[in-house]
Motif scaffolding. Structure first.
Motif, PDB file in Angstrom:
ATOM      1  N   GLU A  74      19.372  21.768   6.681  1.00 58.69           N
ATOM      2  CA  GLU A  74      20.449  21.240   5.842  1.00 58.69           C
ATOM      3  C   GLU A  74      20.383  19.717   5.882  1.00 58.69           C
ATOM      4  N   ILE A  75      19.836  19.134   4.844  1.00 54.65           N
ATOM      5  CA  ILE A  75      19.674  17.685   4.763  1.00 54.65           C
ATOM      6  C   ILE A  75      19.839  17.251   3.313  1.00 54.65           C
ATOM      7  N   ARG A  76      20.483  16.112   3.131  1.00 47.04           N
ATOM      8  CA  ARG A  76      20.743  15.611   1.778  1.00 47.04           C
ATOM      9  C   ARG A  76      19.437  15.220   1.112  1.00 47.04           C
ATOM     10  N   GLN A  77      19.272  15.606  -0.140  1.00 45.92           N
ATOM     11  CA  GLN A  77      18.073  15.258  -0.892  1.00 45.92           C
ATOM     12  C   GLN A  77      18.276  13.911  -1.588  1.00 45.92           C
ATOM     13  N   PRO A  78      17.411  12.928  -1.321  1.00 46.45           N
ATOM     14  CA  PRO A  78      17.553  11.625  -1.972  1.00 46.45           C
ATOM     15  C   PRO A  78      17.176  11.696  -3.454  1.00 46.45           C
ATOM     16  N   GLU A  79      17.447  10.637  -4.165  1.00 45.19           N
ATOM     17  CA  GLU A  79      17.070  10.576  -5.580  1.00 45.19           C
ATOM     18  C   GLU A  79      15.545  10.565  -5.709  1.00 45.19           C
ATOM     19  N   ASN A  80      15.088  10.994  -6.875  1.00 47.03           N
ATOM     20  CA  ASN A  80      13.648  11.100  -7.100  1.00 47.03           C
ATOM     21  C   ASN A  80      12.927   9.767  -6.866  1.00 47.03           C
ATOM     22  N   ARG A  81      13.528   8.694  -7.346  1.00 47.37           N
ATOM     23  CA  ARG A  81      12.881   7.384  -7.227  1.00 47.37           C
ATOM     24  C   ARG A  81      12.738   6.957  -5.765  1.00 47.37           C
ATOM     25  N   GLN A  82      13.598   7.427  -4.893  1.00 48.66           N
ATOM     26  CA  GLN A  82      13.512   7.090  -3.475  1.00 48.66           C
ATOM     27  C   GLN A  82      12.394   7.870  -2.775  1.00 48.66           C
ATOM     28  N   MET A  83      11.892   8.885  -3.442  1.00 40.14           N
ATOM     29  CA  MET A  83      10.796   9.684  -2.889  1.00 40.14           C
ATOM     30  C   MET A  83       9.433   9.238  -3.426  1.00 40.14           C
ATOM     31  N   ARG A  84       9.431   8.223  -4.285  1.00 39.56           N
ATOM     32  CA  ARG A  84       8.184   7.809  -4.928  1.00 39.56           C
ATOM     33  C   ARG A  84       7.288   7.012  -3.961  1.00 39.56           C
ATOM     34  N   LYS A  85       6.004   7.200  -4.159  1.00 42.83           N
ATOM     35  CA  LYS A  85       4.990   6.479  -3.380  1.00 42.83           C
ATOM     36  C   LYS A  85       3.795   6.257  -4.297  1.00 42.83           C
ATOM     37  N   PHE A  86       3.347   5.046  -4.402  1.00 42.38           N
ATOM     38  CA  PHE A  86       2.302   4.731  -5.364  1.00 42.38           C
ATOM     39  C   PHE A  86       0.973   4.461  -4.645  1.00 42.38           C
ATOM     40  N   PHE A  87      -0.065   4.997  -5.225  1.00 40.22           N
ATOM     41  CA  PHE A  87      -1.401   4.867  -4.647  1.00 40.22           C
ATOM     42  C   PHE A  87      -2.298   4.062  -5.590  1.00 40.22           C
ATOM     43  N   GLU A  88      -3.095   3.216  -5.005  1.00 39.59           N
ATOM     44  CA  GLU A  88      -4.060   2.427  -5.773  1.00 39.59           C
ATOM     45  C   GLU A  88      -5.462   2.709  -5.265  1.00 39.59           C
ATOM     46  N   PRO A  89      -6.445   2.649  -6.157  1.00 38.42           N
ATOM     47  CA  PRO A  89      -7.834   2.855  -5.699  1.00 38.42           C
ATOM     48  C   PRO A  89      -8.262   1.741  -4.762  1.00 38.42           C
ATOM     49  N   ILE A  90      -9.087   2.073  -3.802  1.00 35.95           N
ATOM     50  CA  ILE A  90      -9.613   1.097  -2.853  1.00 35.95           C
ATOM     51  C   ILE A  90     -11.104   0.935  -3.132  1.00 35.95           C
ATOM     52  N   ASP A  91     -11.495  -0.273  -3.525  1.00 36.51           N
ATOM     53  CA  ASP A  91     -12.886  -0.539  -3.909  1.00 36.51           C
ATOM     54  C   ASP A  91     -13.773  -0.593  -2.670  1.00 36.51           C
ATOM     55  N   LEU A  92     -14.838   0.205  -2.663  1.00 33.72           N
ATOM     56  CA  LEU A  92     -15.747   0.243  -1.516  1.00 33.72           C
ATOM     57  C   LEU A  92     -16.749  -0.906  -1.538  1.00 33.72           C
ATOM     58  N   LYS A  93     -17.084  -1.418  -2.733  1.00 34.95           N
ATOM     59  CA  LYS A  93     -17.983  -2.572  -2.882  1.00 34.95           C
ATOM     60  C   LYS A  93     -19.338  -2.367  -2.211  1.00 34.95           C
ATOM     61  N   ALA A  94     -19.877  -1.180  -2.297  1.00 39.38           N
ATOM     62  CA  ALA A  94     -21.190  -0.905  -1.710  1.00 39.38           C
ATOM     63  C   ALA A  94     -22.234  -0.904  -2.818  1.00 39.38           C
ATOM     64  N   ALA A  95     -23.185  -1.836  -2.759  1.00 39.58           N
ATOM     65  CA  ALA A  95     -24.219  -1.940  -3.786  1.00 39.58           C
ATOM     66  C   ALA A  95     -25.173  -0.756  -3.705  1.00 39.58           C
ATOM     67  N   MET A  96     -25.652  -0.311  -4.846  1.00 38.19           N
ATOM     68  CA  MET A  96     -26.594   0.805  -4.903  1.00 38.19           C
ATOM     69  C   MET A  96     -27.997   0.281  -5.192  1.00 38.19           C
ATOM     70  N   PRO A  97     -28.995   0.762  -4.464  1.00 40.91           N
ATOM     71  CA  PRO A  97     -30.368   0.313  -4.684  1.00 40.91           C
ATOM     72  C   PRO A  97     -30.971   0.976  -5.920  1.00 40.91           C
ATOM     73  N   SER A  98     -32.005   0.325  -6.452  1.00 42.85           N
ATOM     74  CA  SER A  98     -32.733   0.924  -7.568  1.00 42.85           C
ATOM     75  C   SER A  98     -33.668   2.001  -7.031  1.00 42.85           C
ATOM     76  N   GLU A  99     -34.241   2.778  -7.943  1.00 43.40           N
ATOM     77  CA  GLU A  99     -35.165   3.833  -7.540  1.00 43.40           C
ATOM     78  C   GLU A  99     -36.377   3.242  -6.833  1.00 43.40           C
ATOM     79  N   ALA A 100     -36.836   2.090  -7.321  1.00 45.18           N
ATOM     80  CA  ALA A 100     -37.995   1.439  -6.701  1.00 45.18           C
ATOM     81  C   ALA A 100     -37.669   0.984  -5.280  1.00 45.18           C
TER      82      ALA A 100
END
Length: 558
Positions: free
Chosen positions: A318-344
């Motif tokens: 038994e616990i009060r449910q907060p408003e929807n906006r109070q439950m929000r959490k935003f995620f952003e992509p995290i750039d790995l910045k790993a260079a890829m080699p060519s086939e050669a």
């Protein structure tokens, strides 16, 4: 370095076990030391669990919590529902009592926040127009998607974790309260650090146990049933689904645990083969009950599940449910910045690894990467070293050993513990007049040599060094060394041909012998002449004999 994990460099033994088990290969090696790649690590804790040298350490925040308590502000613990498996037979009342003795104002179950989270999941599926929804309770899964599957971020539920929901609720109810999450998860330390102002510190069960032991505080065995506690199921595989209504029309509900399985599911989503479903994802196999910092450090999934199951009720807290906006959490992509080699470039690195054609790419996985090509890419990105390839090192060592053996001026013979010939080099074959090595390999040494020296070394485990012997059957002299190798499992024999030396020595001895014989004859002749002269001169020959004898000895010694 990701928050919460450190390395003891001196303990790293270059065994590569961590990279072999790391599901996202976020470990690089340099100077024979493992280094965690912070922007790629998902903090699943696998490296911490598998490291045989305990080189990975979790940052201990016990002192930070003690300072918070000493400040006088109310400090409230949020106790992960997996505590019932980590501390068998100890209920929330007993845990609260022990934590209050440590200085906490109060202790509550994180399962309270889980109730709010699961309600939001149910609402989201019923009211929002969403195709796929992935649970966001596991911070490691969130990092996995942010870093390696950013295109699937739109499917990650933008909802706070139970830890965050509960700590937000505590701070609303208790003014100026500081919150401390206690659980089996390493990633929660990073989550608390990244999302500031919600969770003030994170302790693992191990850290809590050490603190209780230091204060000599015991845990009382006592569990009071609580029917309104269904979200205590959260730390089990499928536990979120067990607490949800799962009544959204046309939705499929499923649970996936283990990073490898999560990656497979995300690839299926990426391919467009999955639609209209809710997926509960946990990075740990067995969900939180298999967390990297479950203090018992043992796998007992059935027993742990039964402990949680018997502790959980049939209805919600038994616990009060907060408003929807109070439950929000935003995620952003995290750039790995790993260079890829060519086939050669990949091909060139493979050549440096001794892989000149596809058949040489064994893909054995000993380096930690599934394929030689993945390893080559890791080398290009500075994560791996060429020397991490076991077949490469073995071939290199064998080639070097073979080169030394082939070109050695000494004969080399290797026997096993049954005195069977295992290896013979060209010089030894020449000494023993053997034209084909295959004719003696695997045969008993008695076939080609006297076995007594080898039997002696095998029995005494003491080597024979520089023993000069004549090999009658081969008509040559050798200087022989026989020593145990590989802790007595093998016997190594090294022979140096000293036939010429021996012949030279014998020639010198013959010359010396002939010289002595000539000197004897000269002395005798001279003594006769001297005696004759002495007799003529009337002198005694005694002194002359002594002098001539000394002359003879001198010549003999030469």
């Amino acid at each position: 370095m990701p928050h919460g994990l450190t390395l003891k460099k001196t303990n790293c033994k270059n065994c590569y076990k961590c990279i072999r088990h790391c599901p996202v290969k976020s470990i690089r090696f340099s100077g024979n030391q493992a280094h965690i790649i912070g922007n790629e690590c998902i903090l699943c804790g696998t490296c911490f669990v598998v490291c045989p040298q305990n080189a990975k350490q979790i940052v201990d925040e016990t002192e930070k919590v003690k300072v918070m308590i000493q400040s006088g502000e109310p400090v409230v613990a949020s106790l992960a529902p997996s505590f019932i498996a980590n501390y068998p037979g100890v209920g929330i009342e007993s845990m609260r009592e022990a934590l209050q003795r440590l200085g906490f104002r109060d202790a509550e179950e994180t399962a309270l926040g889980a109730t709010q989270v699961k309600r939001e999941y149910d609402r989201m599926l019923r009211e929002d127009d969403r195709d796929i929804v992935i649970s966001s309770c596991c911070h490691s899964v969130n990092l996995l998607i942010q870093k390696f599957f950013p295109r699937e971020l739109k499917y990650l539920a933008d909802v706070v974790s139970p830890m965050q929901a509960h700590c937000q609720d505590i701070k609303k109810r208790i003014p100026n309260a500081k919150t401390v999450f206690i659980g089996p998860c390493l990633a929660k330390k990073d989550e608390a650090e990244y999302y500031e102002g919600i969770v003030d510190a994170v302790l693992t069960f191990e850290e809590l146990t050490s603190w209780l032991r230091a204060e000599k505080i015991g845990l009382r065995q006592d569990i009071t049933p609580e029917p309104n506690s269904r979200t205590r199921f959260f730390p089990t595989t499928g536990g979120i689904l067990k607490t949800m209504d799962c009544d959204a029309p046309d939705y499929t509900y499923l649970a996936v645990d283990g990073v490898e399985n999560c990656i497979a599911a995300l690839k299926d989503i990426e391919s467009g083969r999955i639609h209209h479903c809710f997926i509960e994802m946990s990075a740990c196999k067995g969900s939180c009950l298999g967390g990297p910092v479950m203090e018992k450090n043992r796998c007992s999934p059935v027993q742990d599940y039964l402990a949680v199951s018997s502790f959980a009720g049939d209805s919600d807290f038994e616990i009060r449910q907060p408003e929807n906006r109070q439950m929000r959490k935003f995620f952003e992509p995290i750039d790995l910045k790993a260079a890829m080699p060519s086939e050669a470039e990949i091909t060139e690195i493979l050549r440096e690894m001794g892989k000149f054609k596809p058949s040489q790419e064994l893909n054995c996985g000993s380096c930690g990467y599934d394929t030689c090509r993945e390893k080559a890419i890791a080398i290009y990105q500075g994560k791996a070293e060429i020397s991490m390839c076991l077949p490469f090192l073995m071939n290199k060592a064998e080639n070097m050993t073979d080169a030394i053996s082939r070109n050695s001026p000494n004969g080399i013979l290797m026997l096993n513990d049954r005195l069977e010939v295992q290896q013979i080099n060209p010089m030894m074959m020449k000494l023993l007049n053997i034209h084909d090595a295959g004719a003696v390999l695997g045969d008993q040494v008695v076939r080609i040599l006297d076995p007594l020296p080898f039997m002696k070394v095998q029995k005494t485990h003491r080597g024979i060094f520089n023993e000069r012997v004549y090999l009658t059957e081969y008509g040559c002299y050798v200087e022989q060394t026989v020593v145990p190798a590989e802790e007595g499992r093998m016997i190594l024999c090294i022979m140096r041909d000293v036939t010429m030396e021996e012949e030279t020595r014998r020639e010198k001895e013959e010359i010396s012998r002939q010289t002595v014989e000539v000197a004897d004859k000269v002395v005798e002749k001279q003594m006769r002449i001297v005696q004759e002269i002495a007799s003529l001169l009337g002198e005694t020959a005694a002194e002359t004999k002594i002098a001539l004898s000394k002359l003879k000895e001198s010549i003999t010694n030469e």
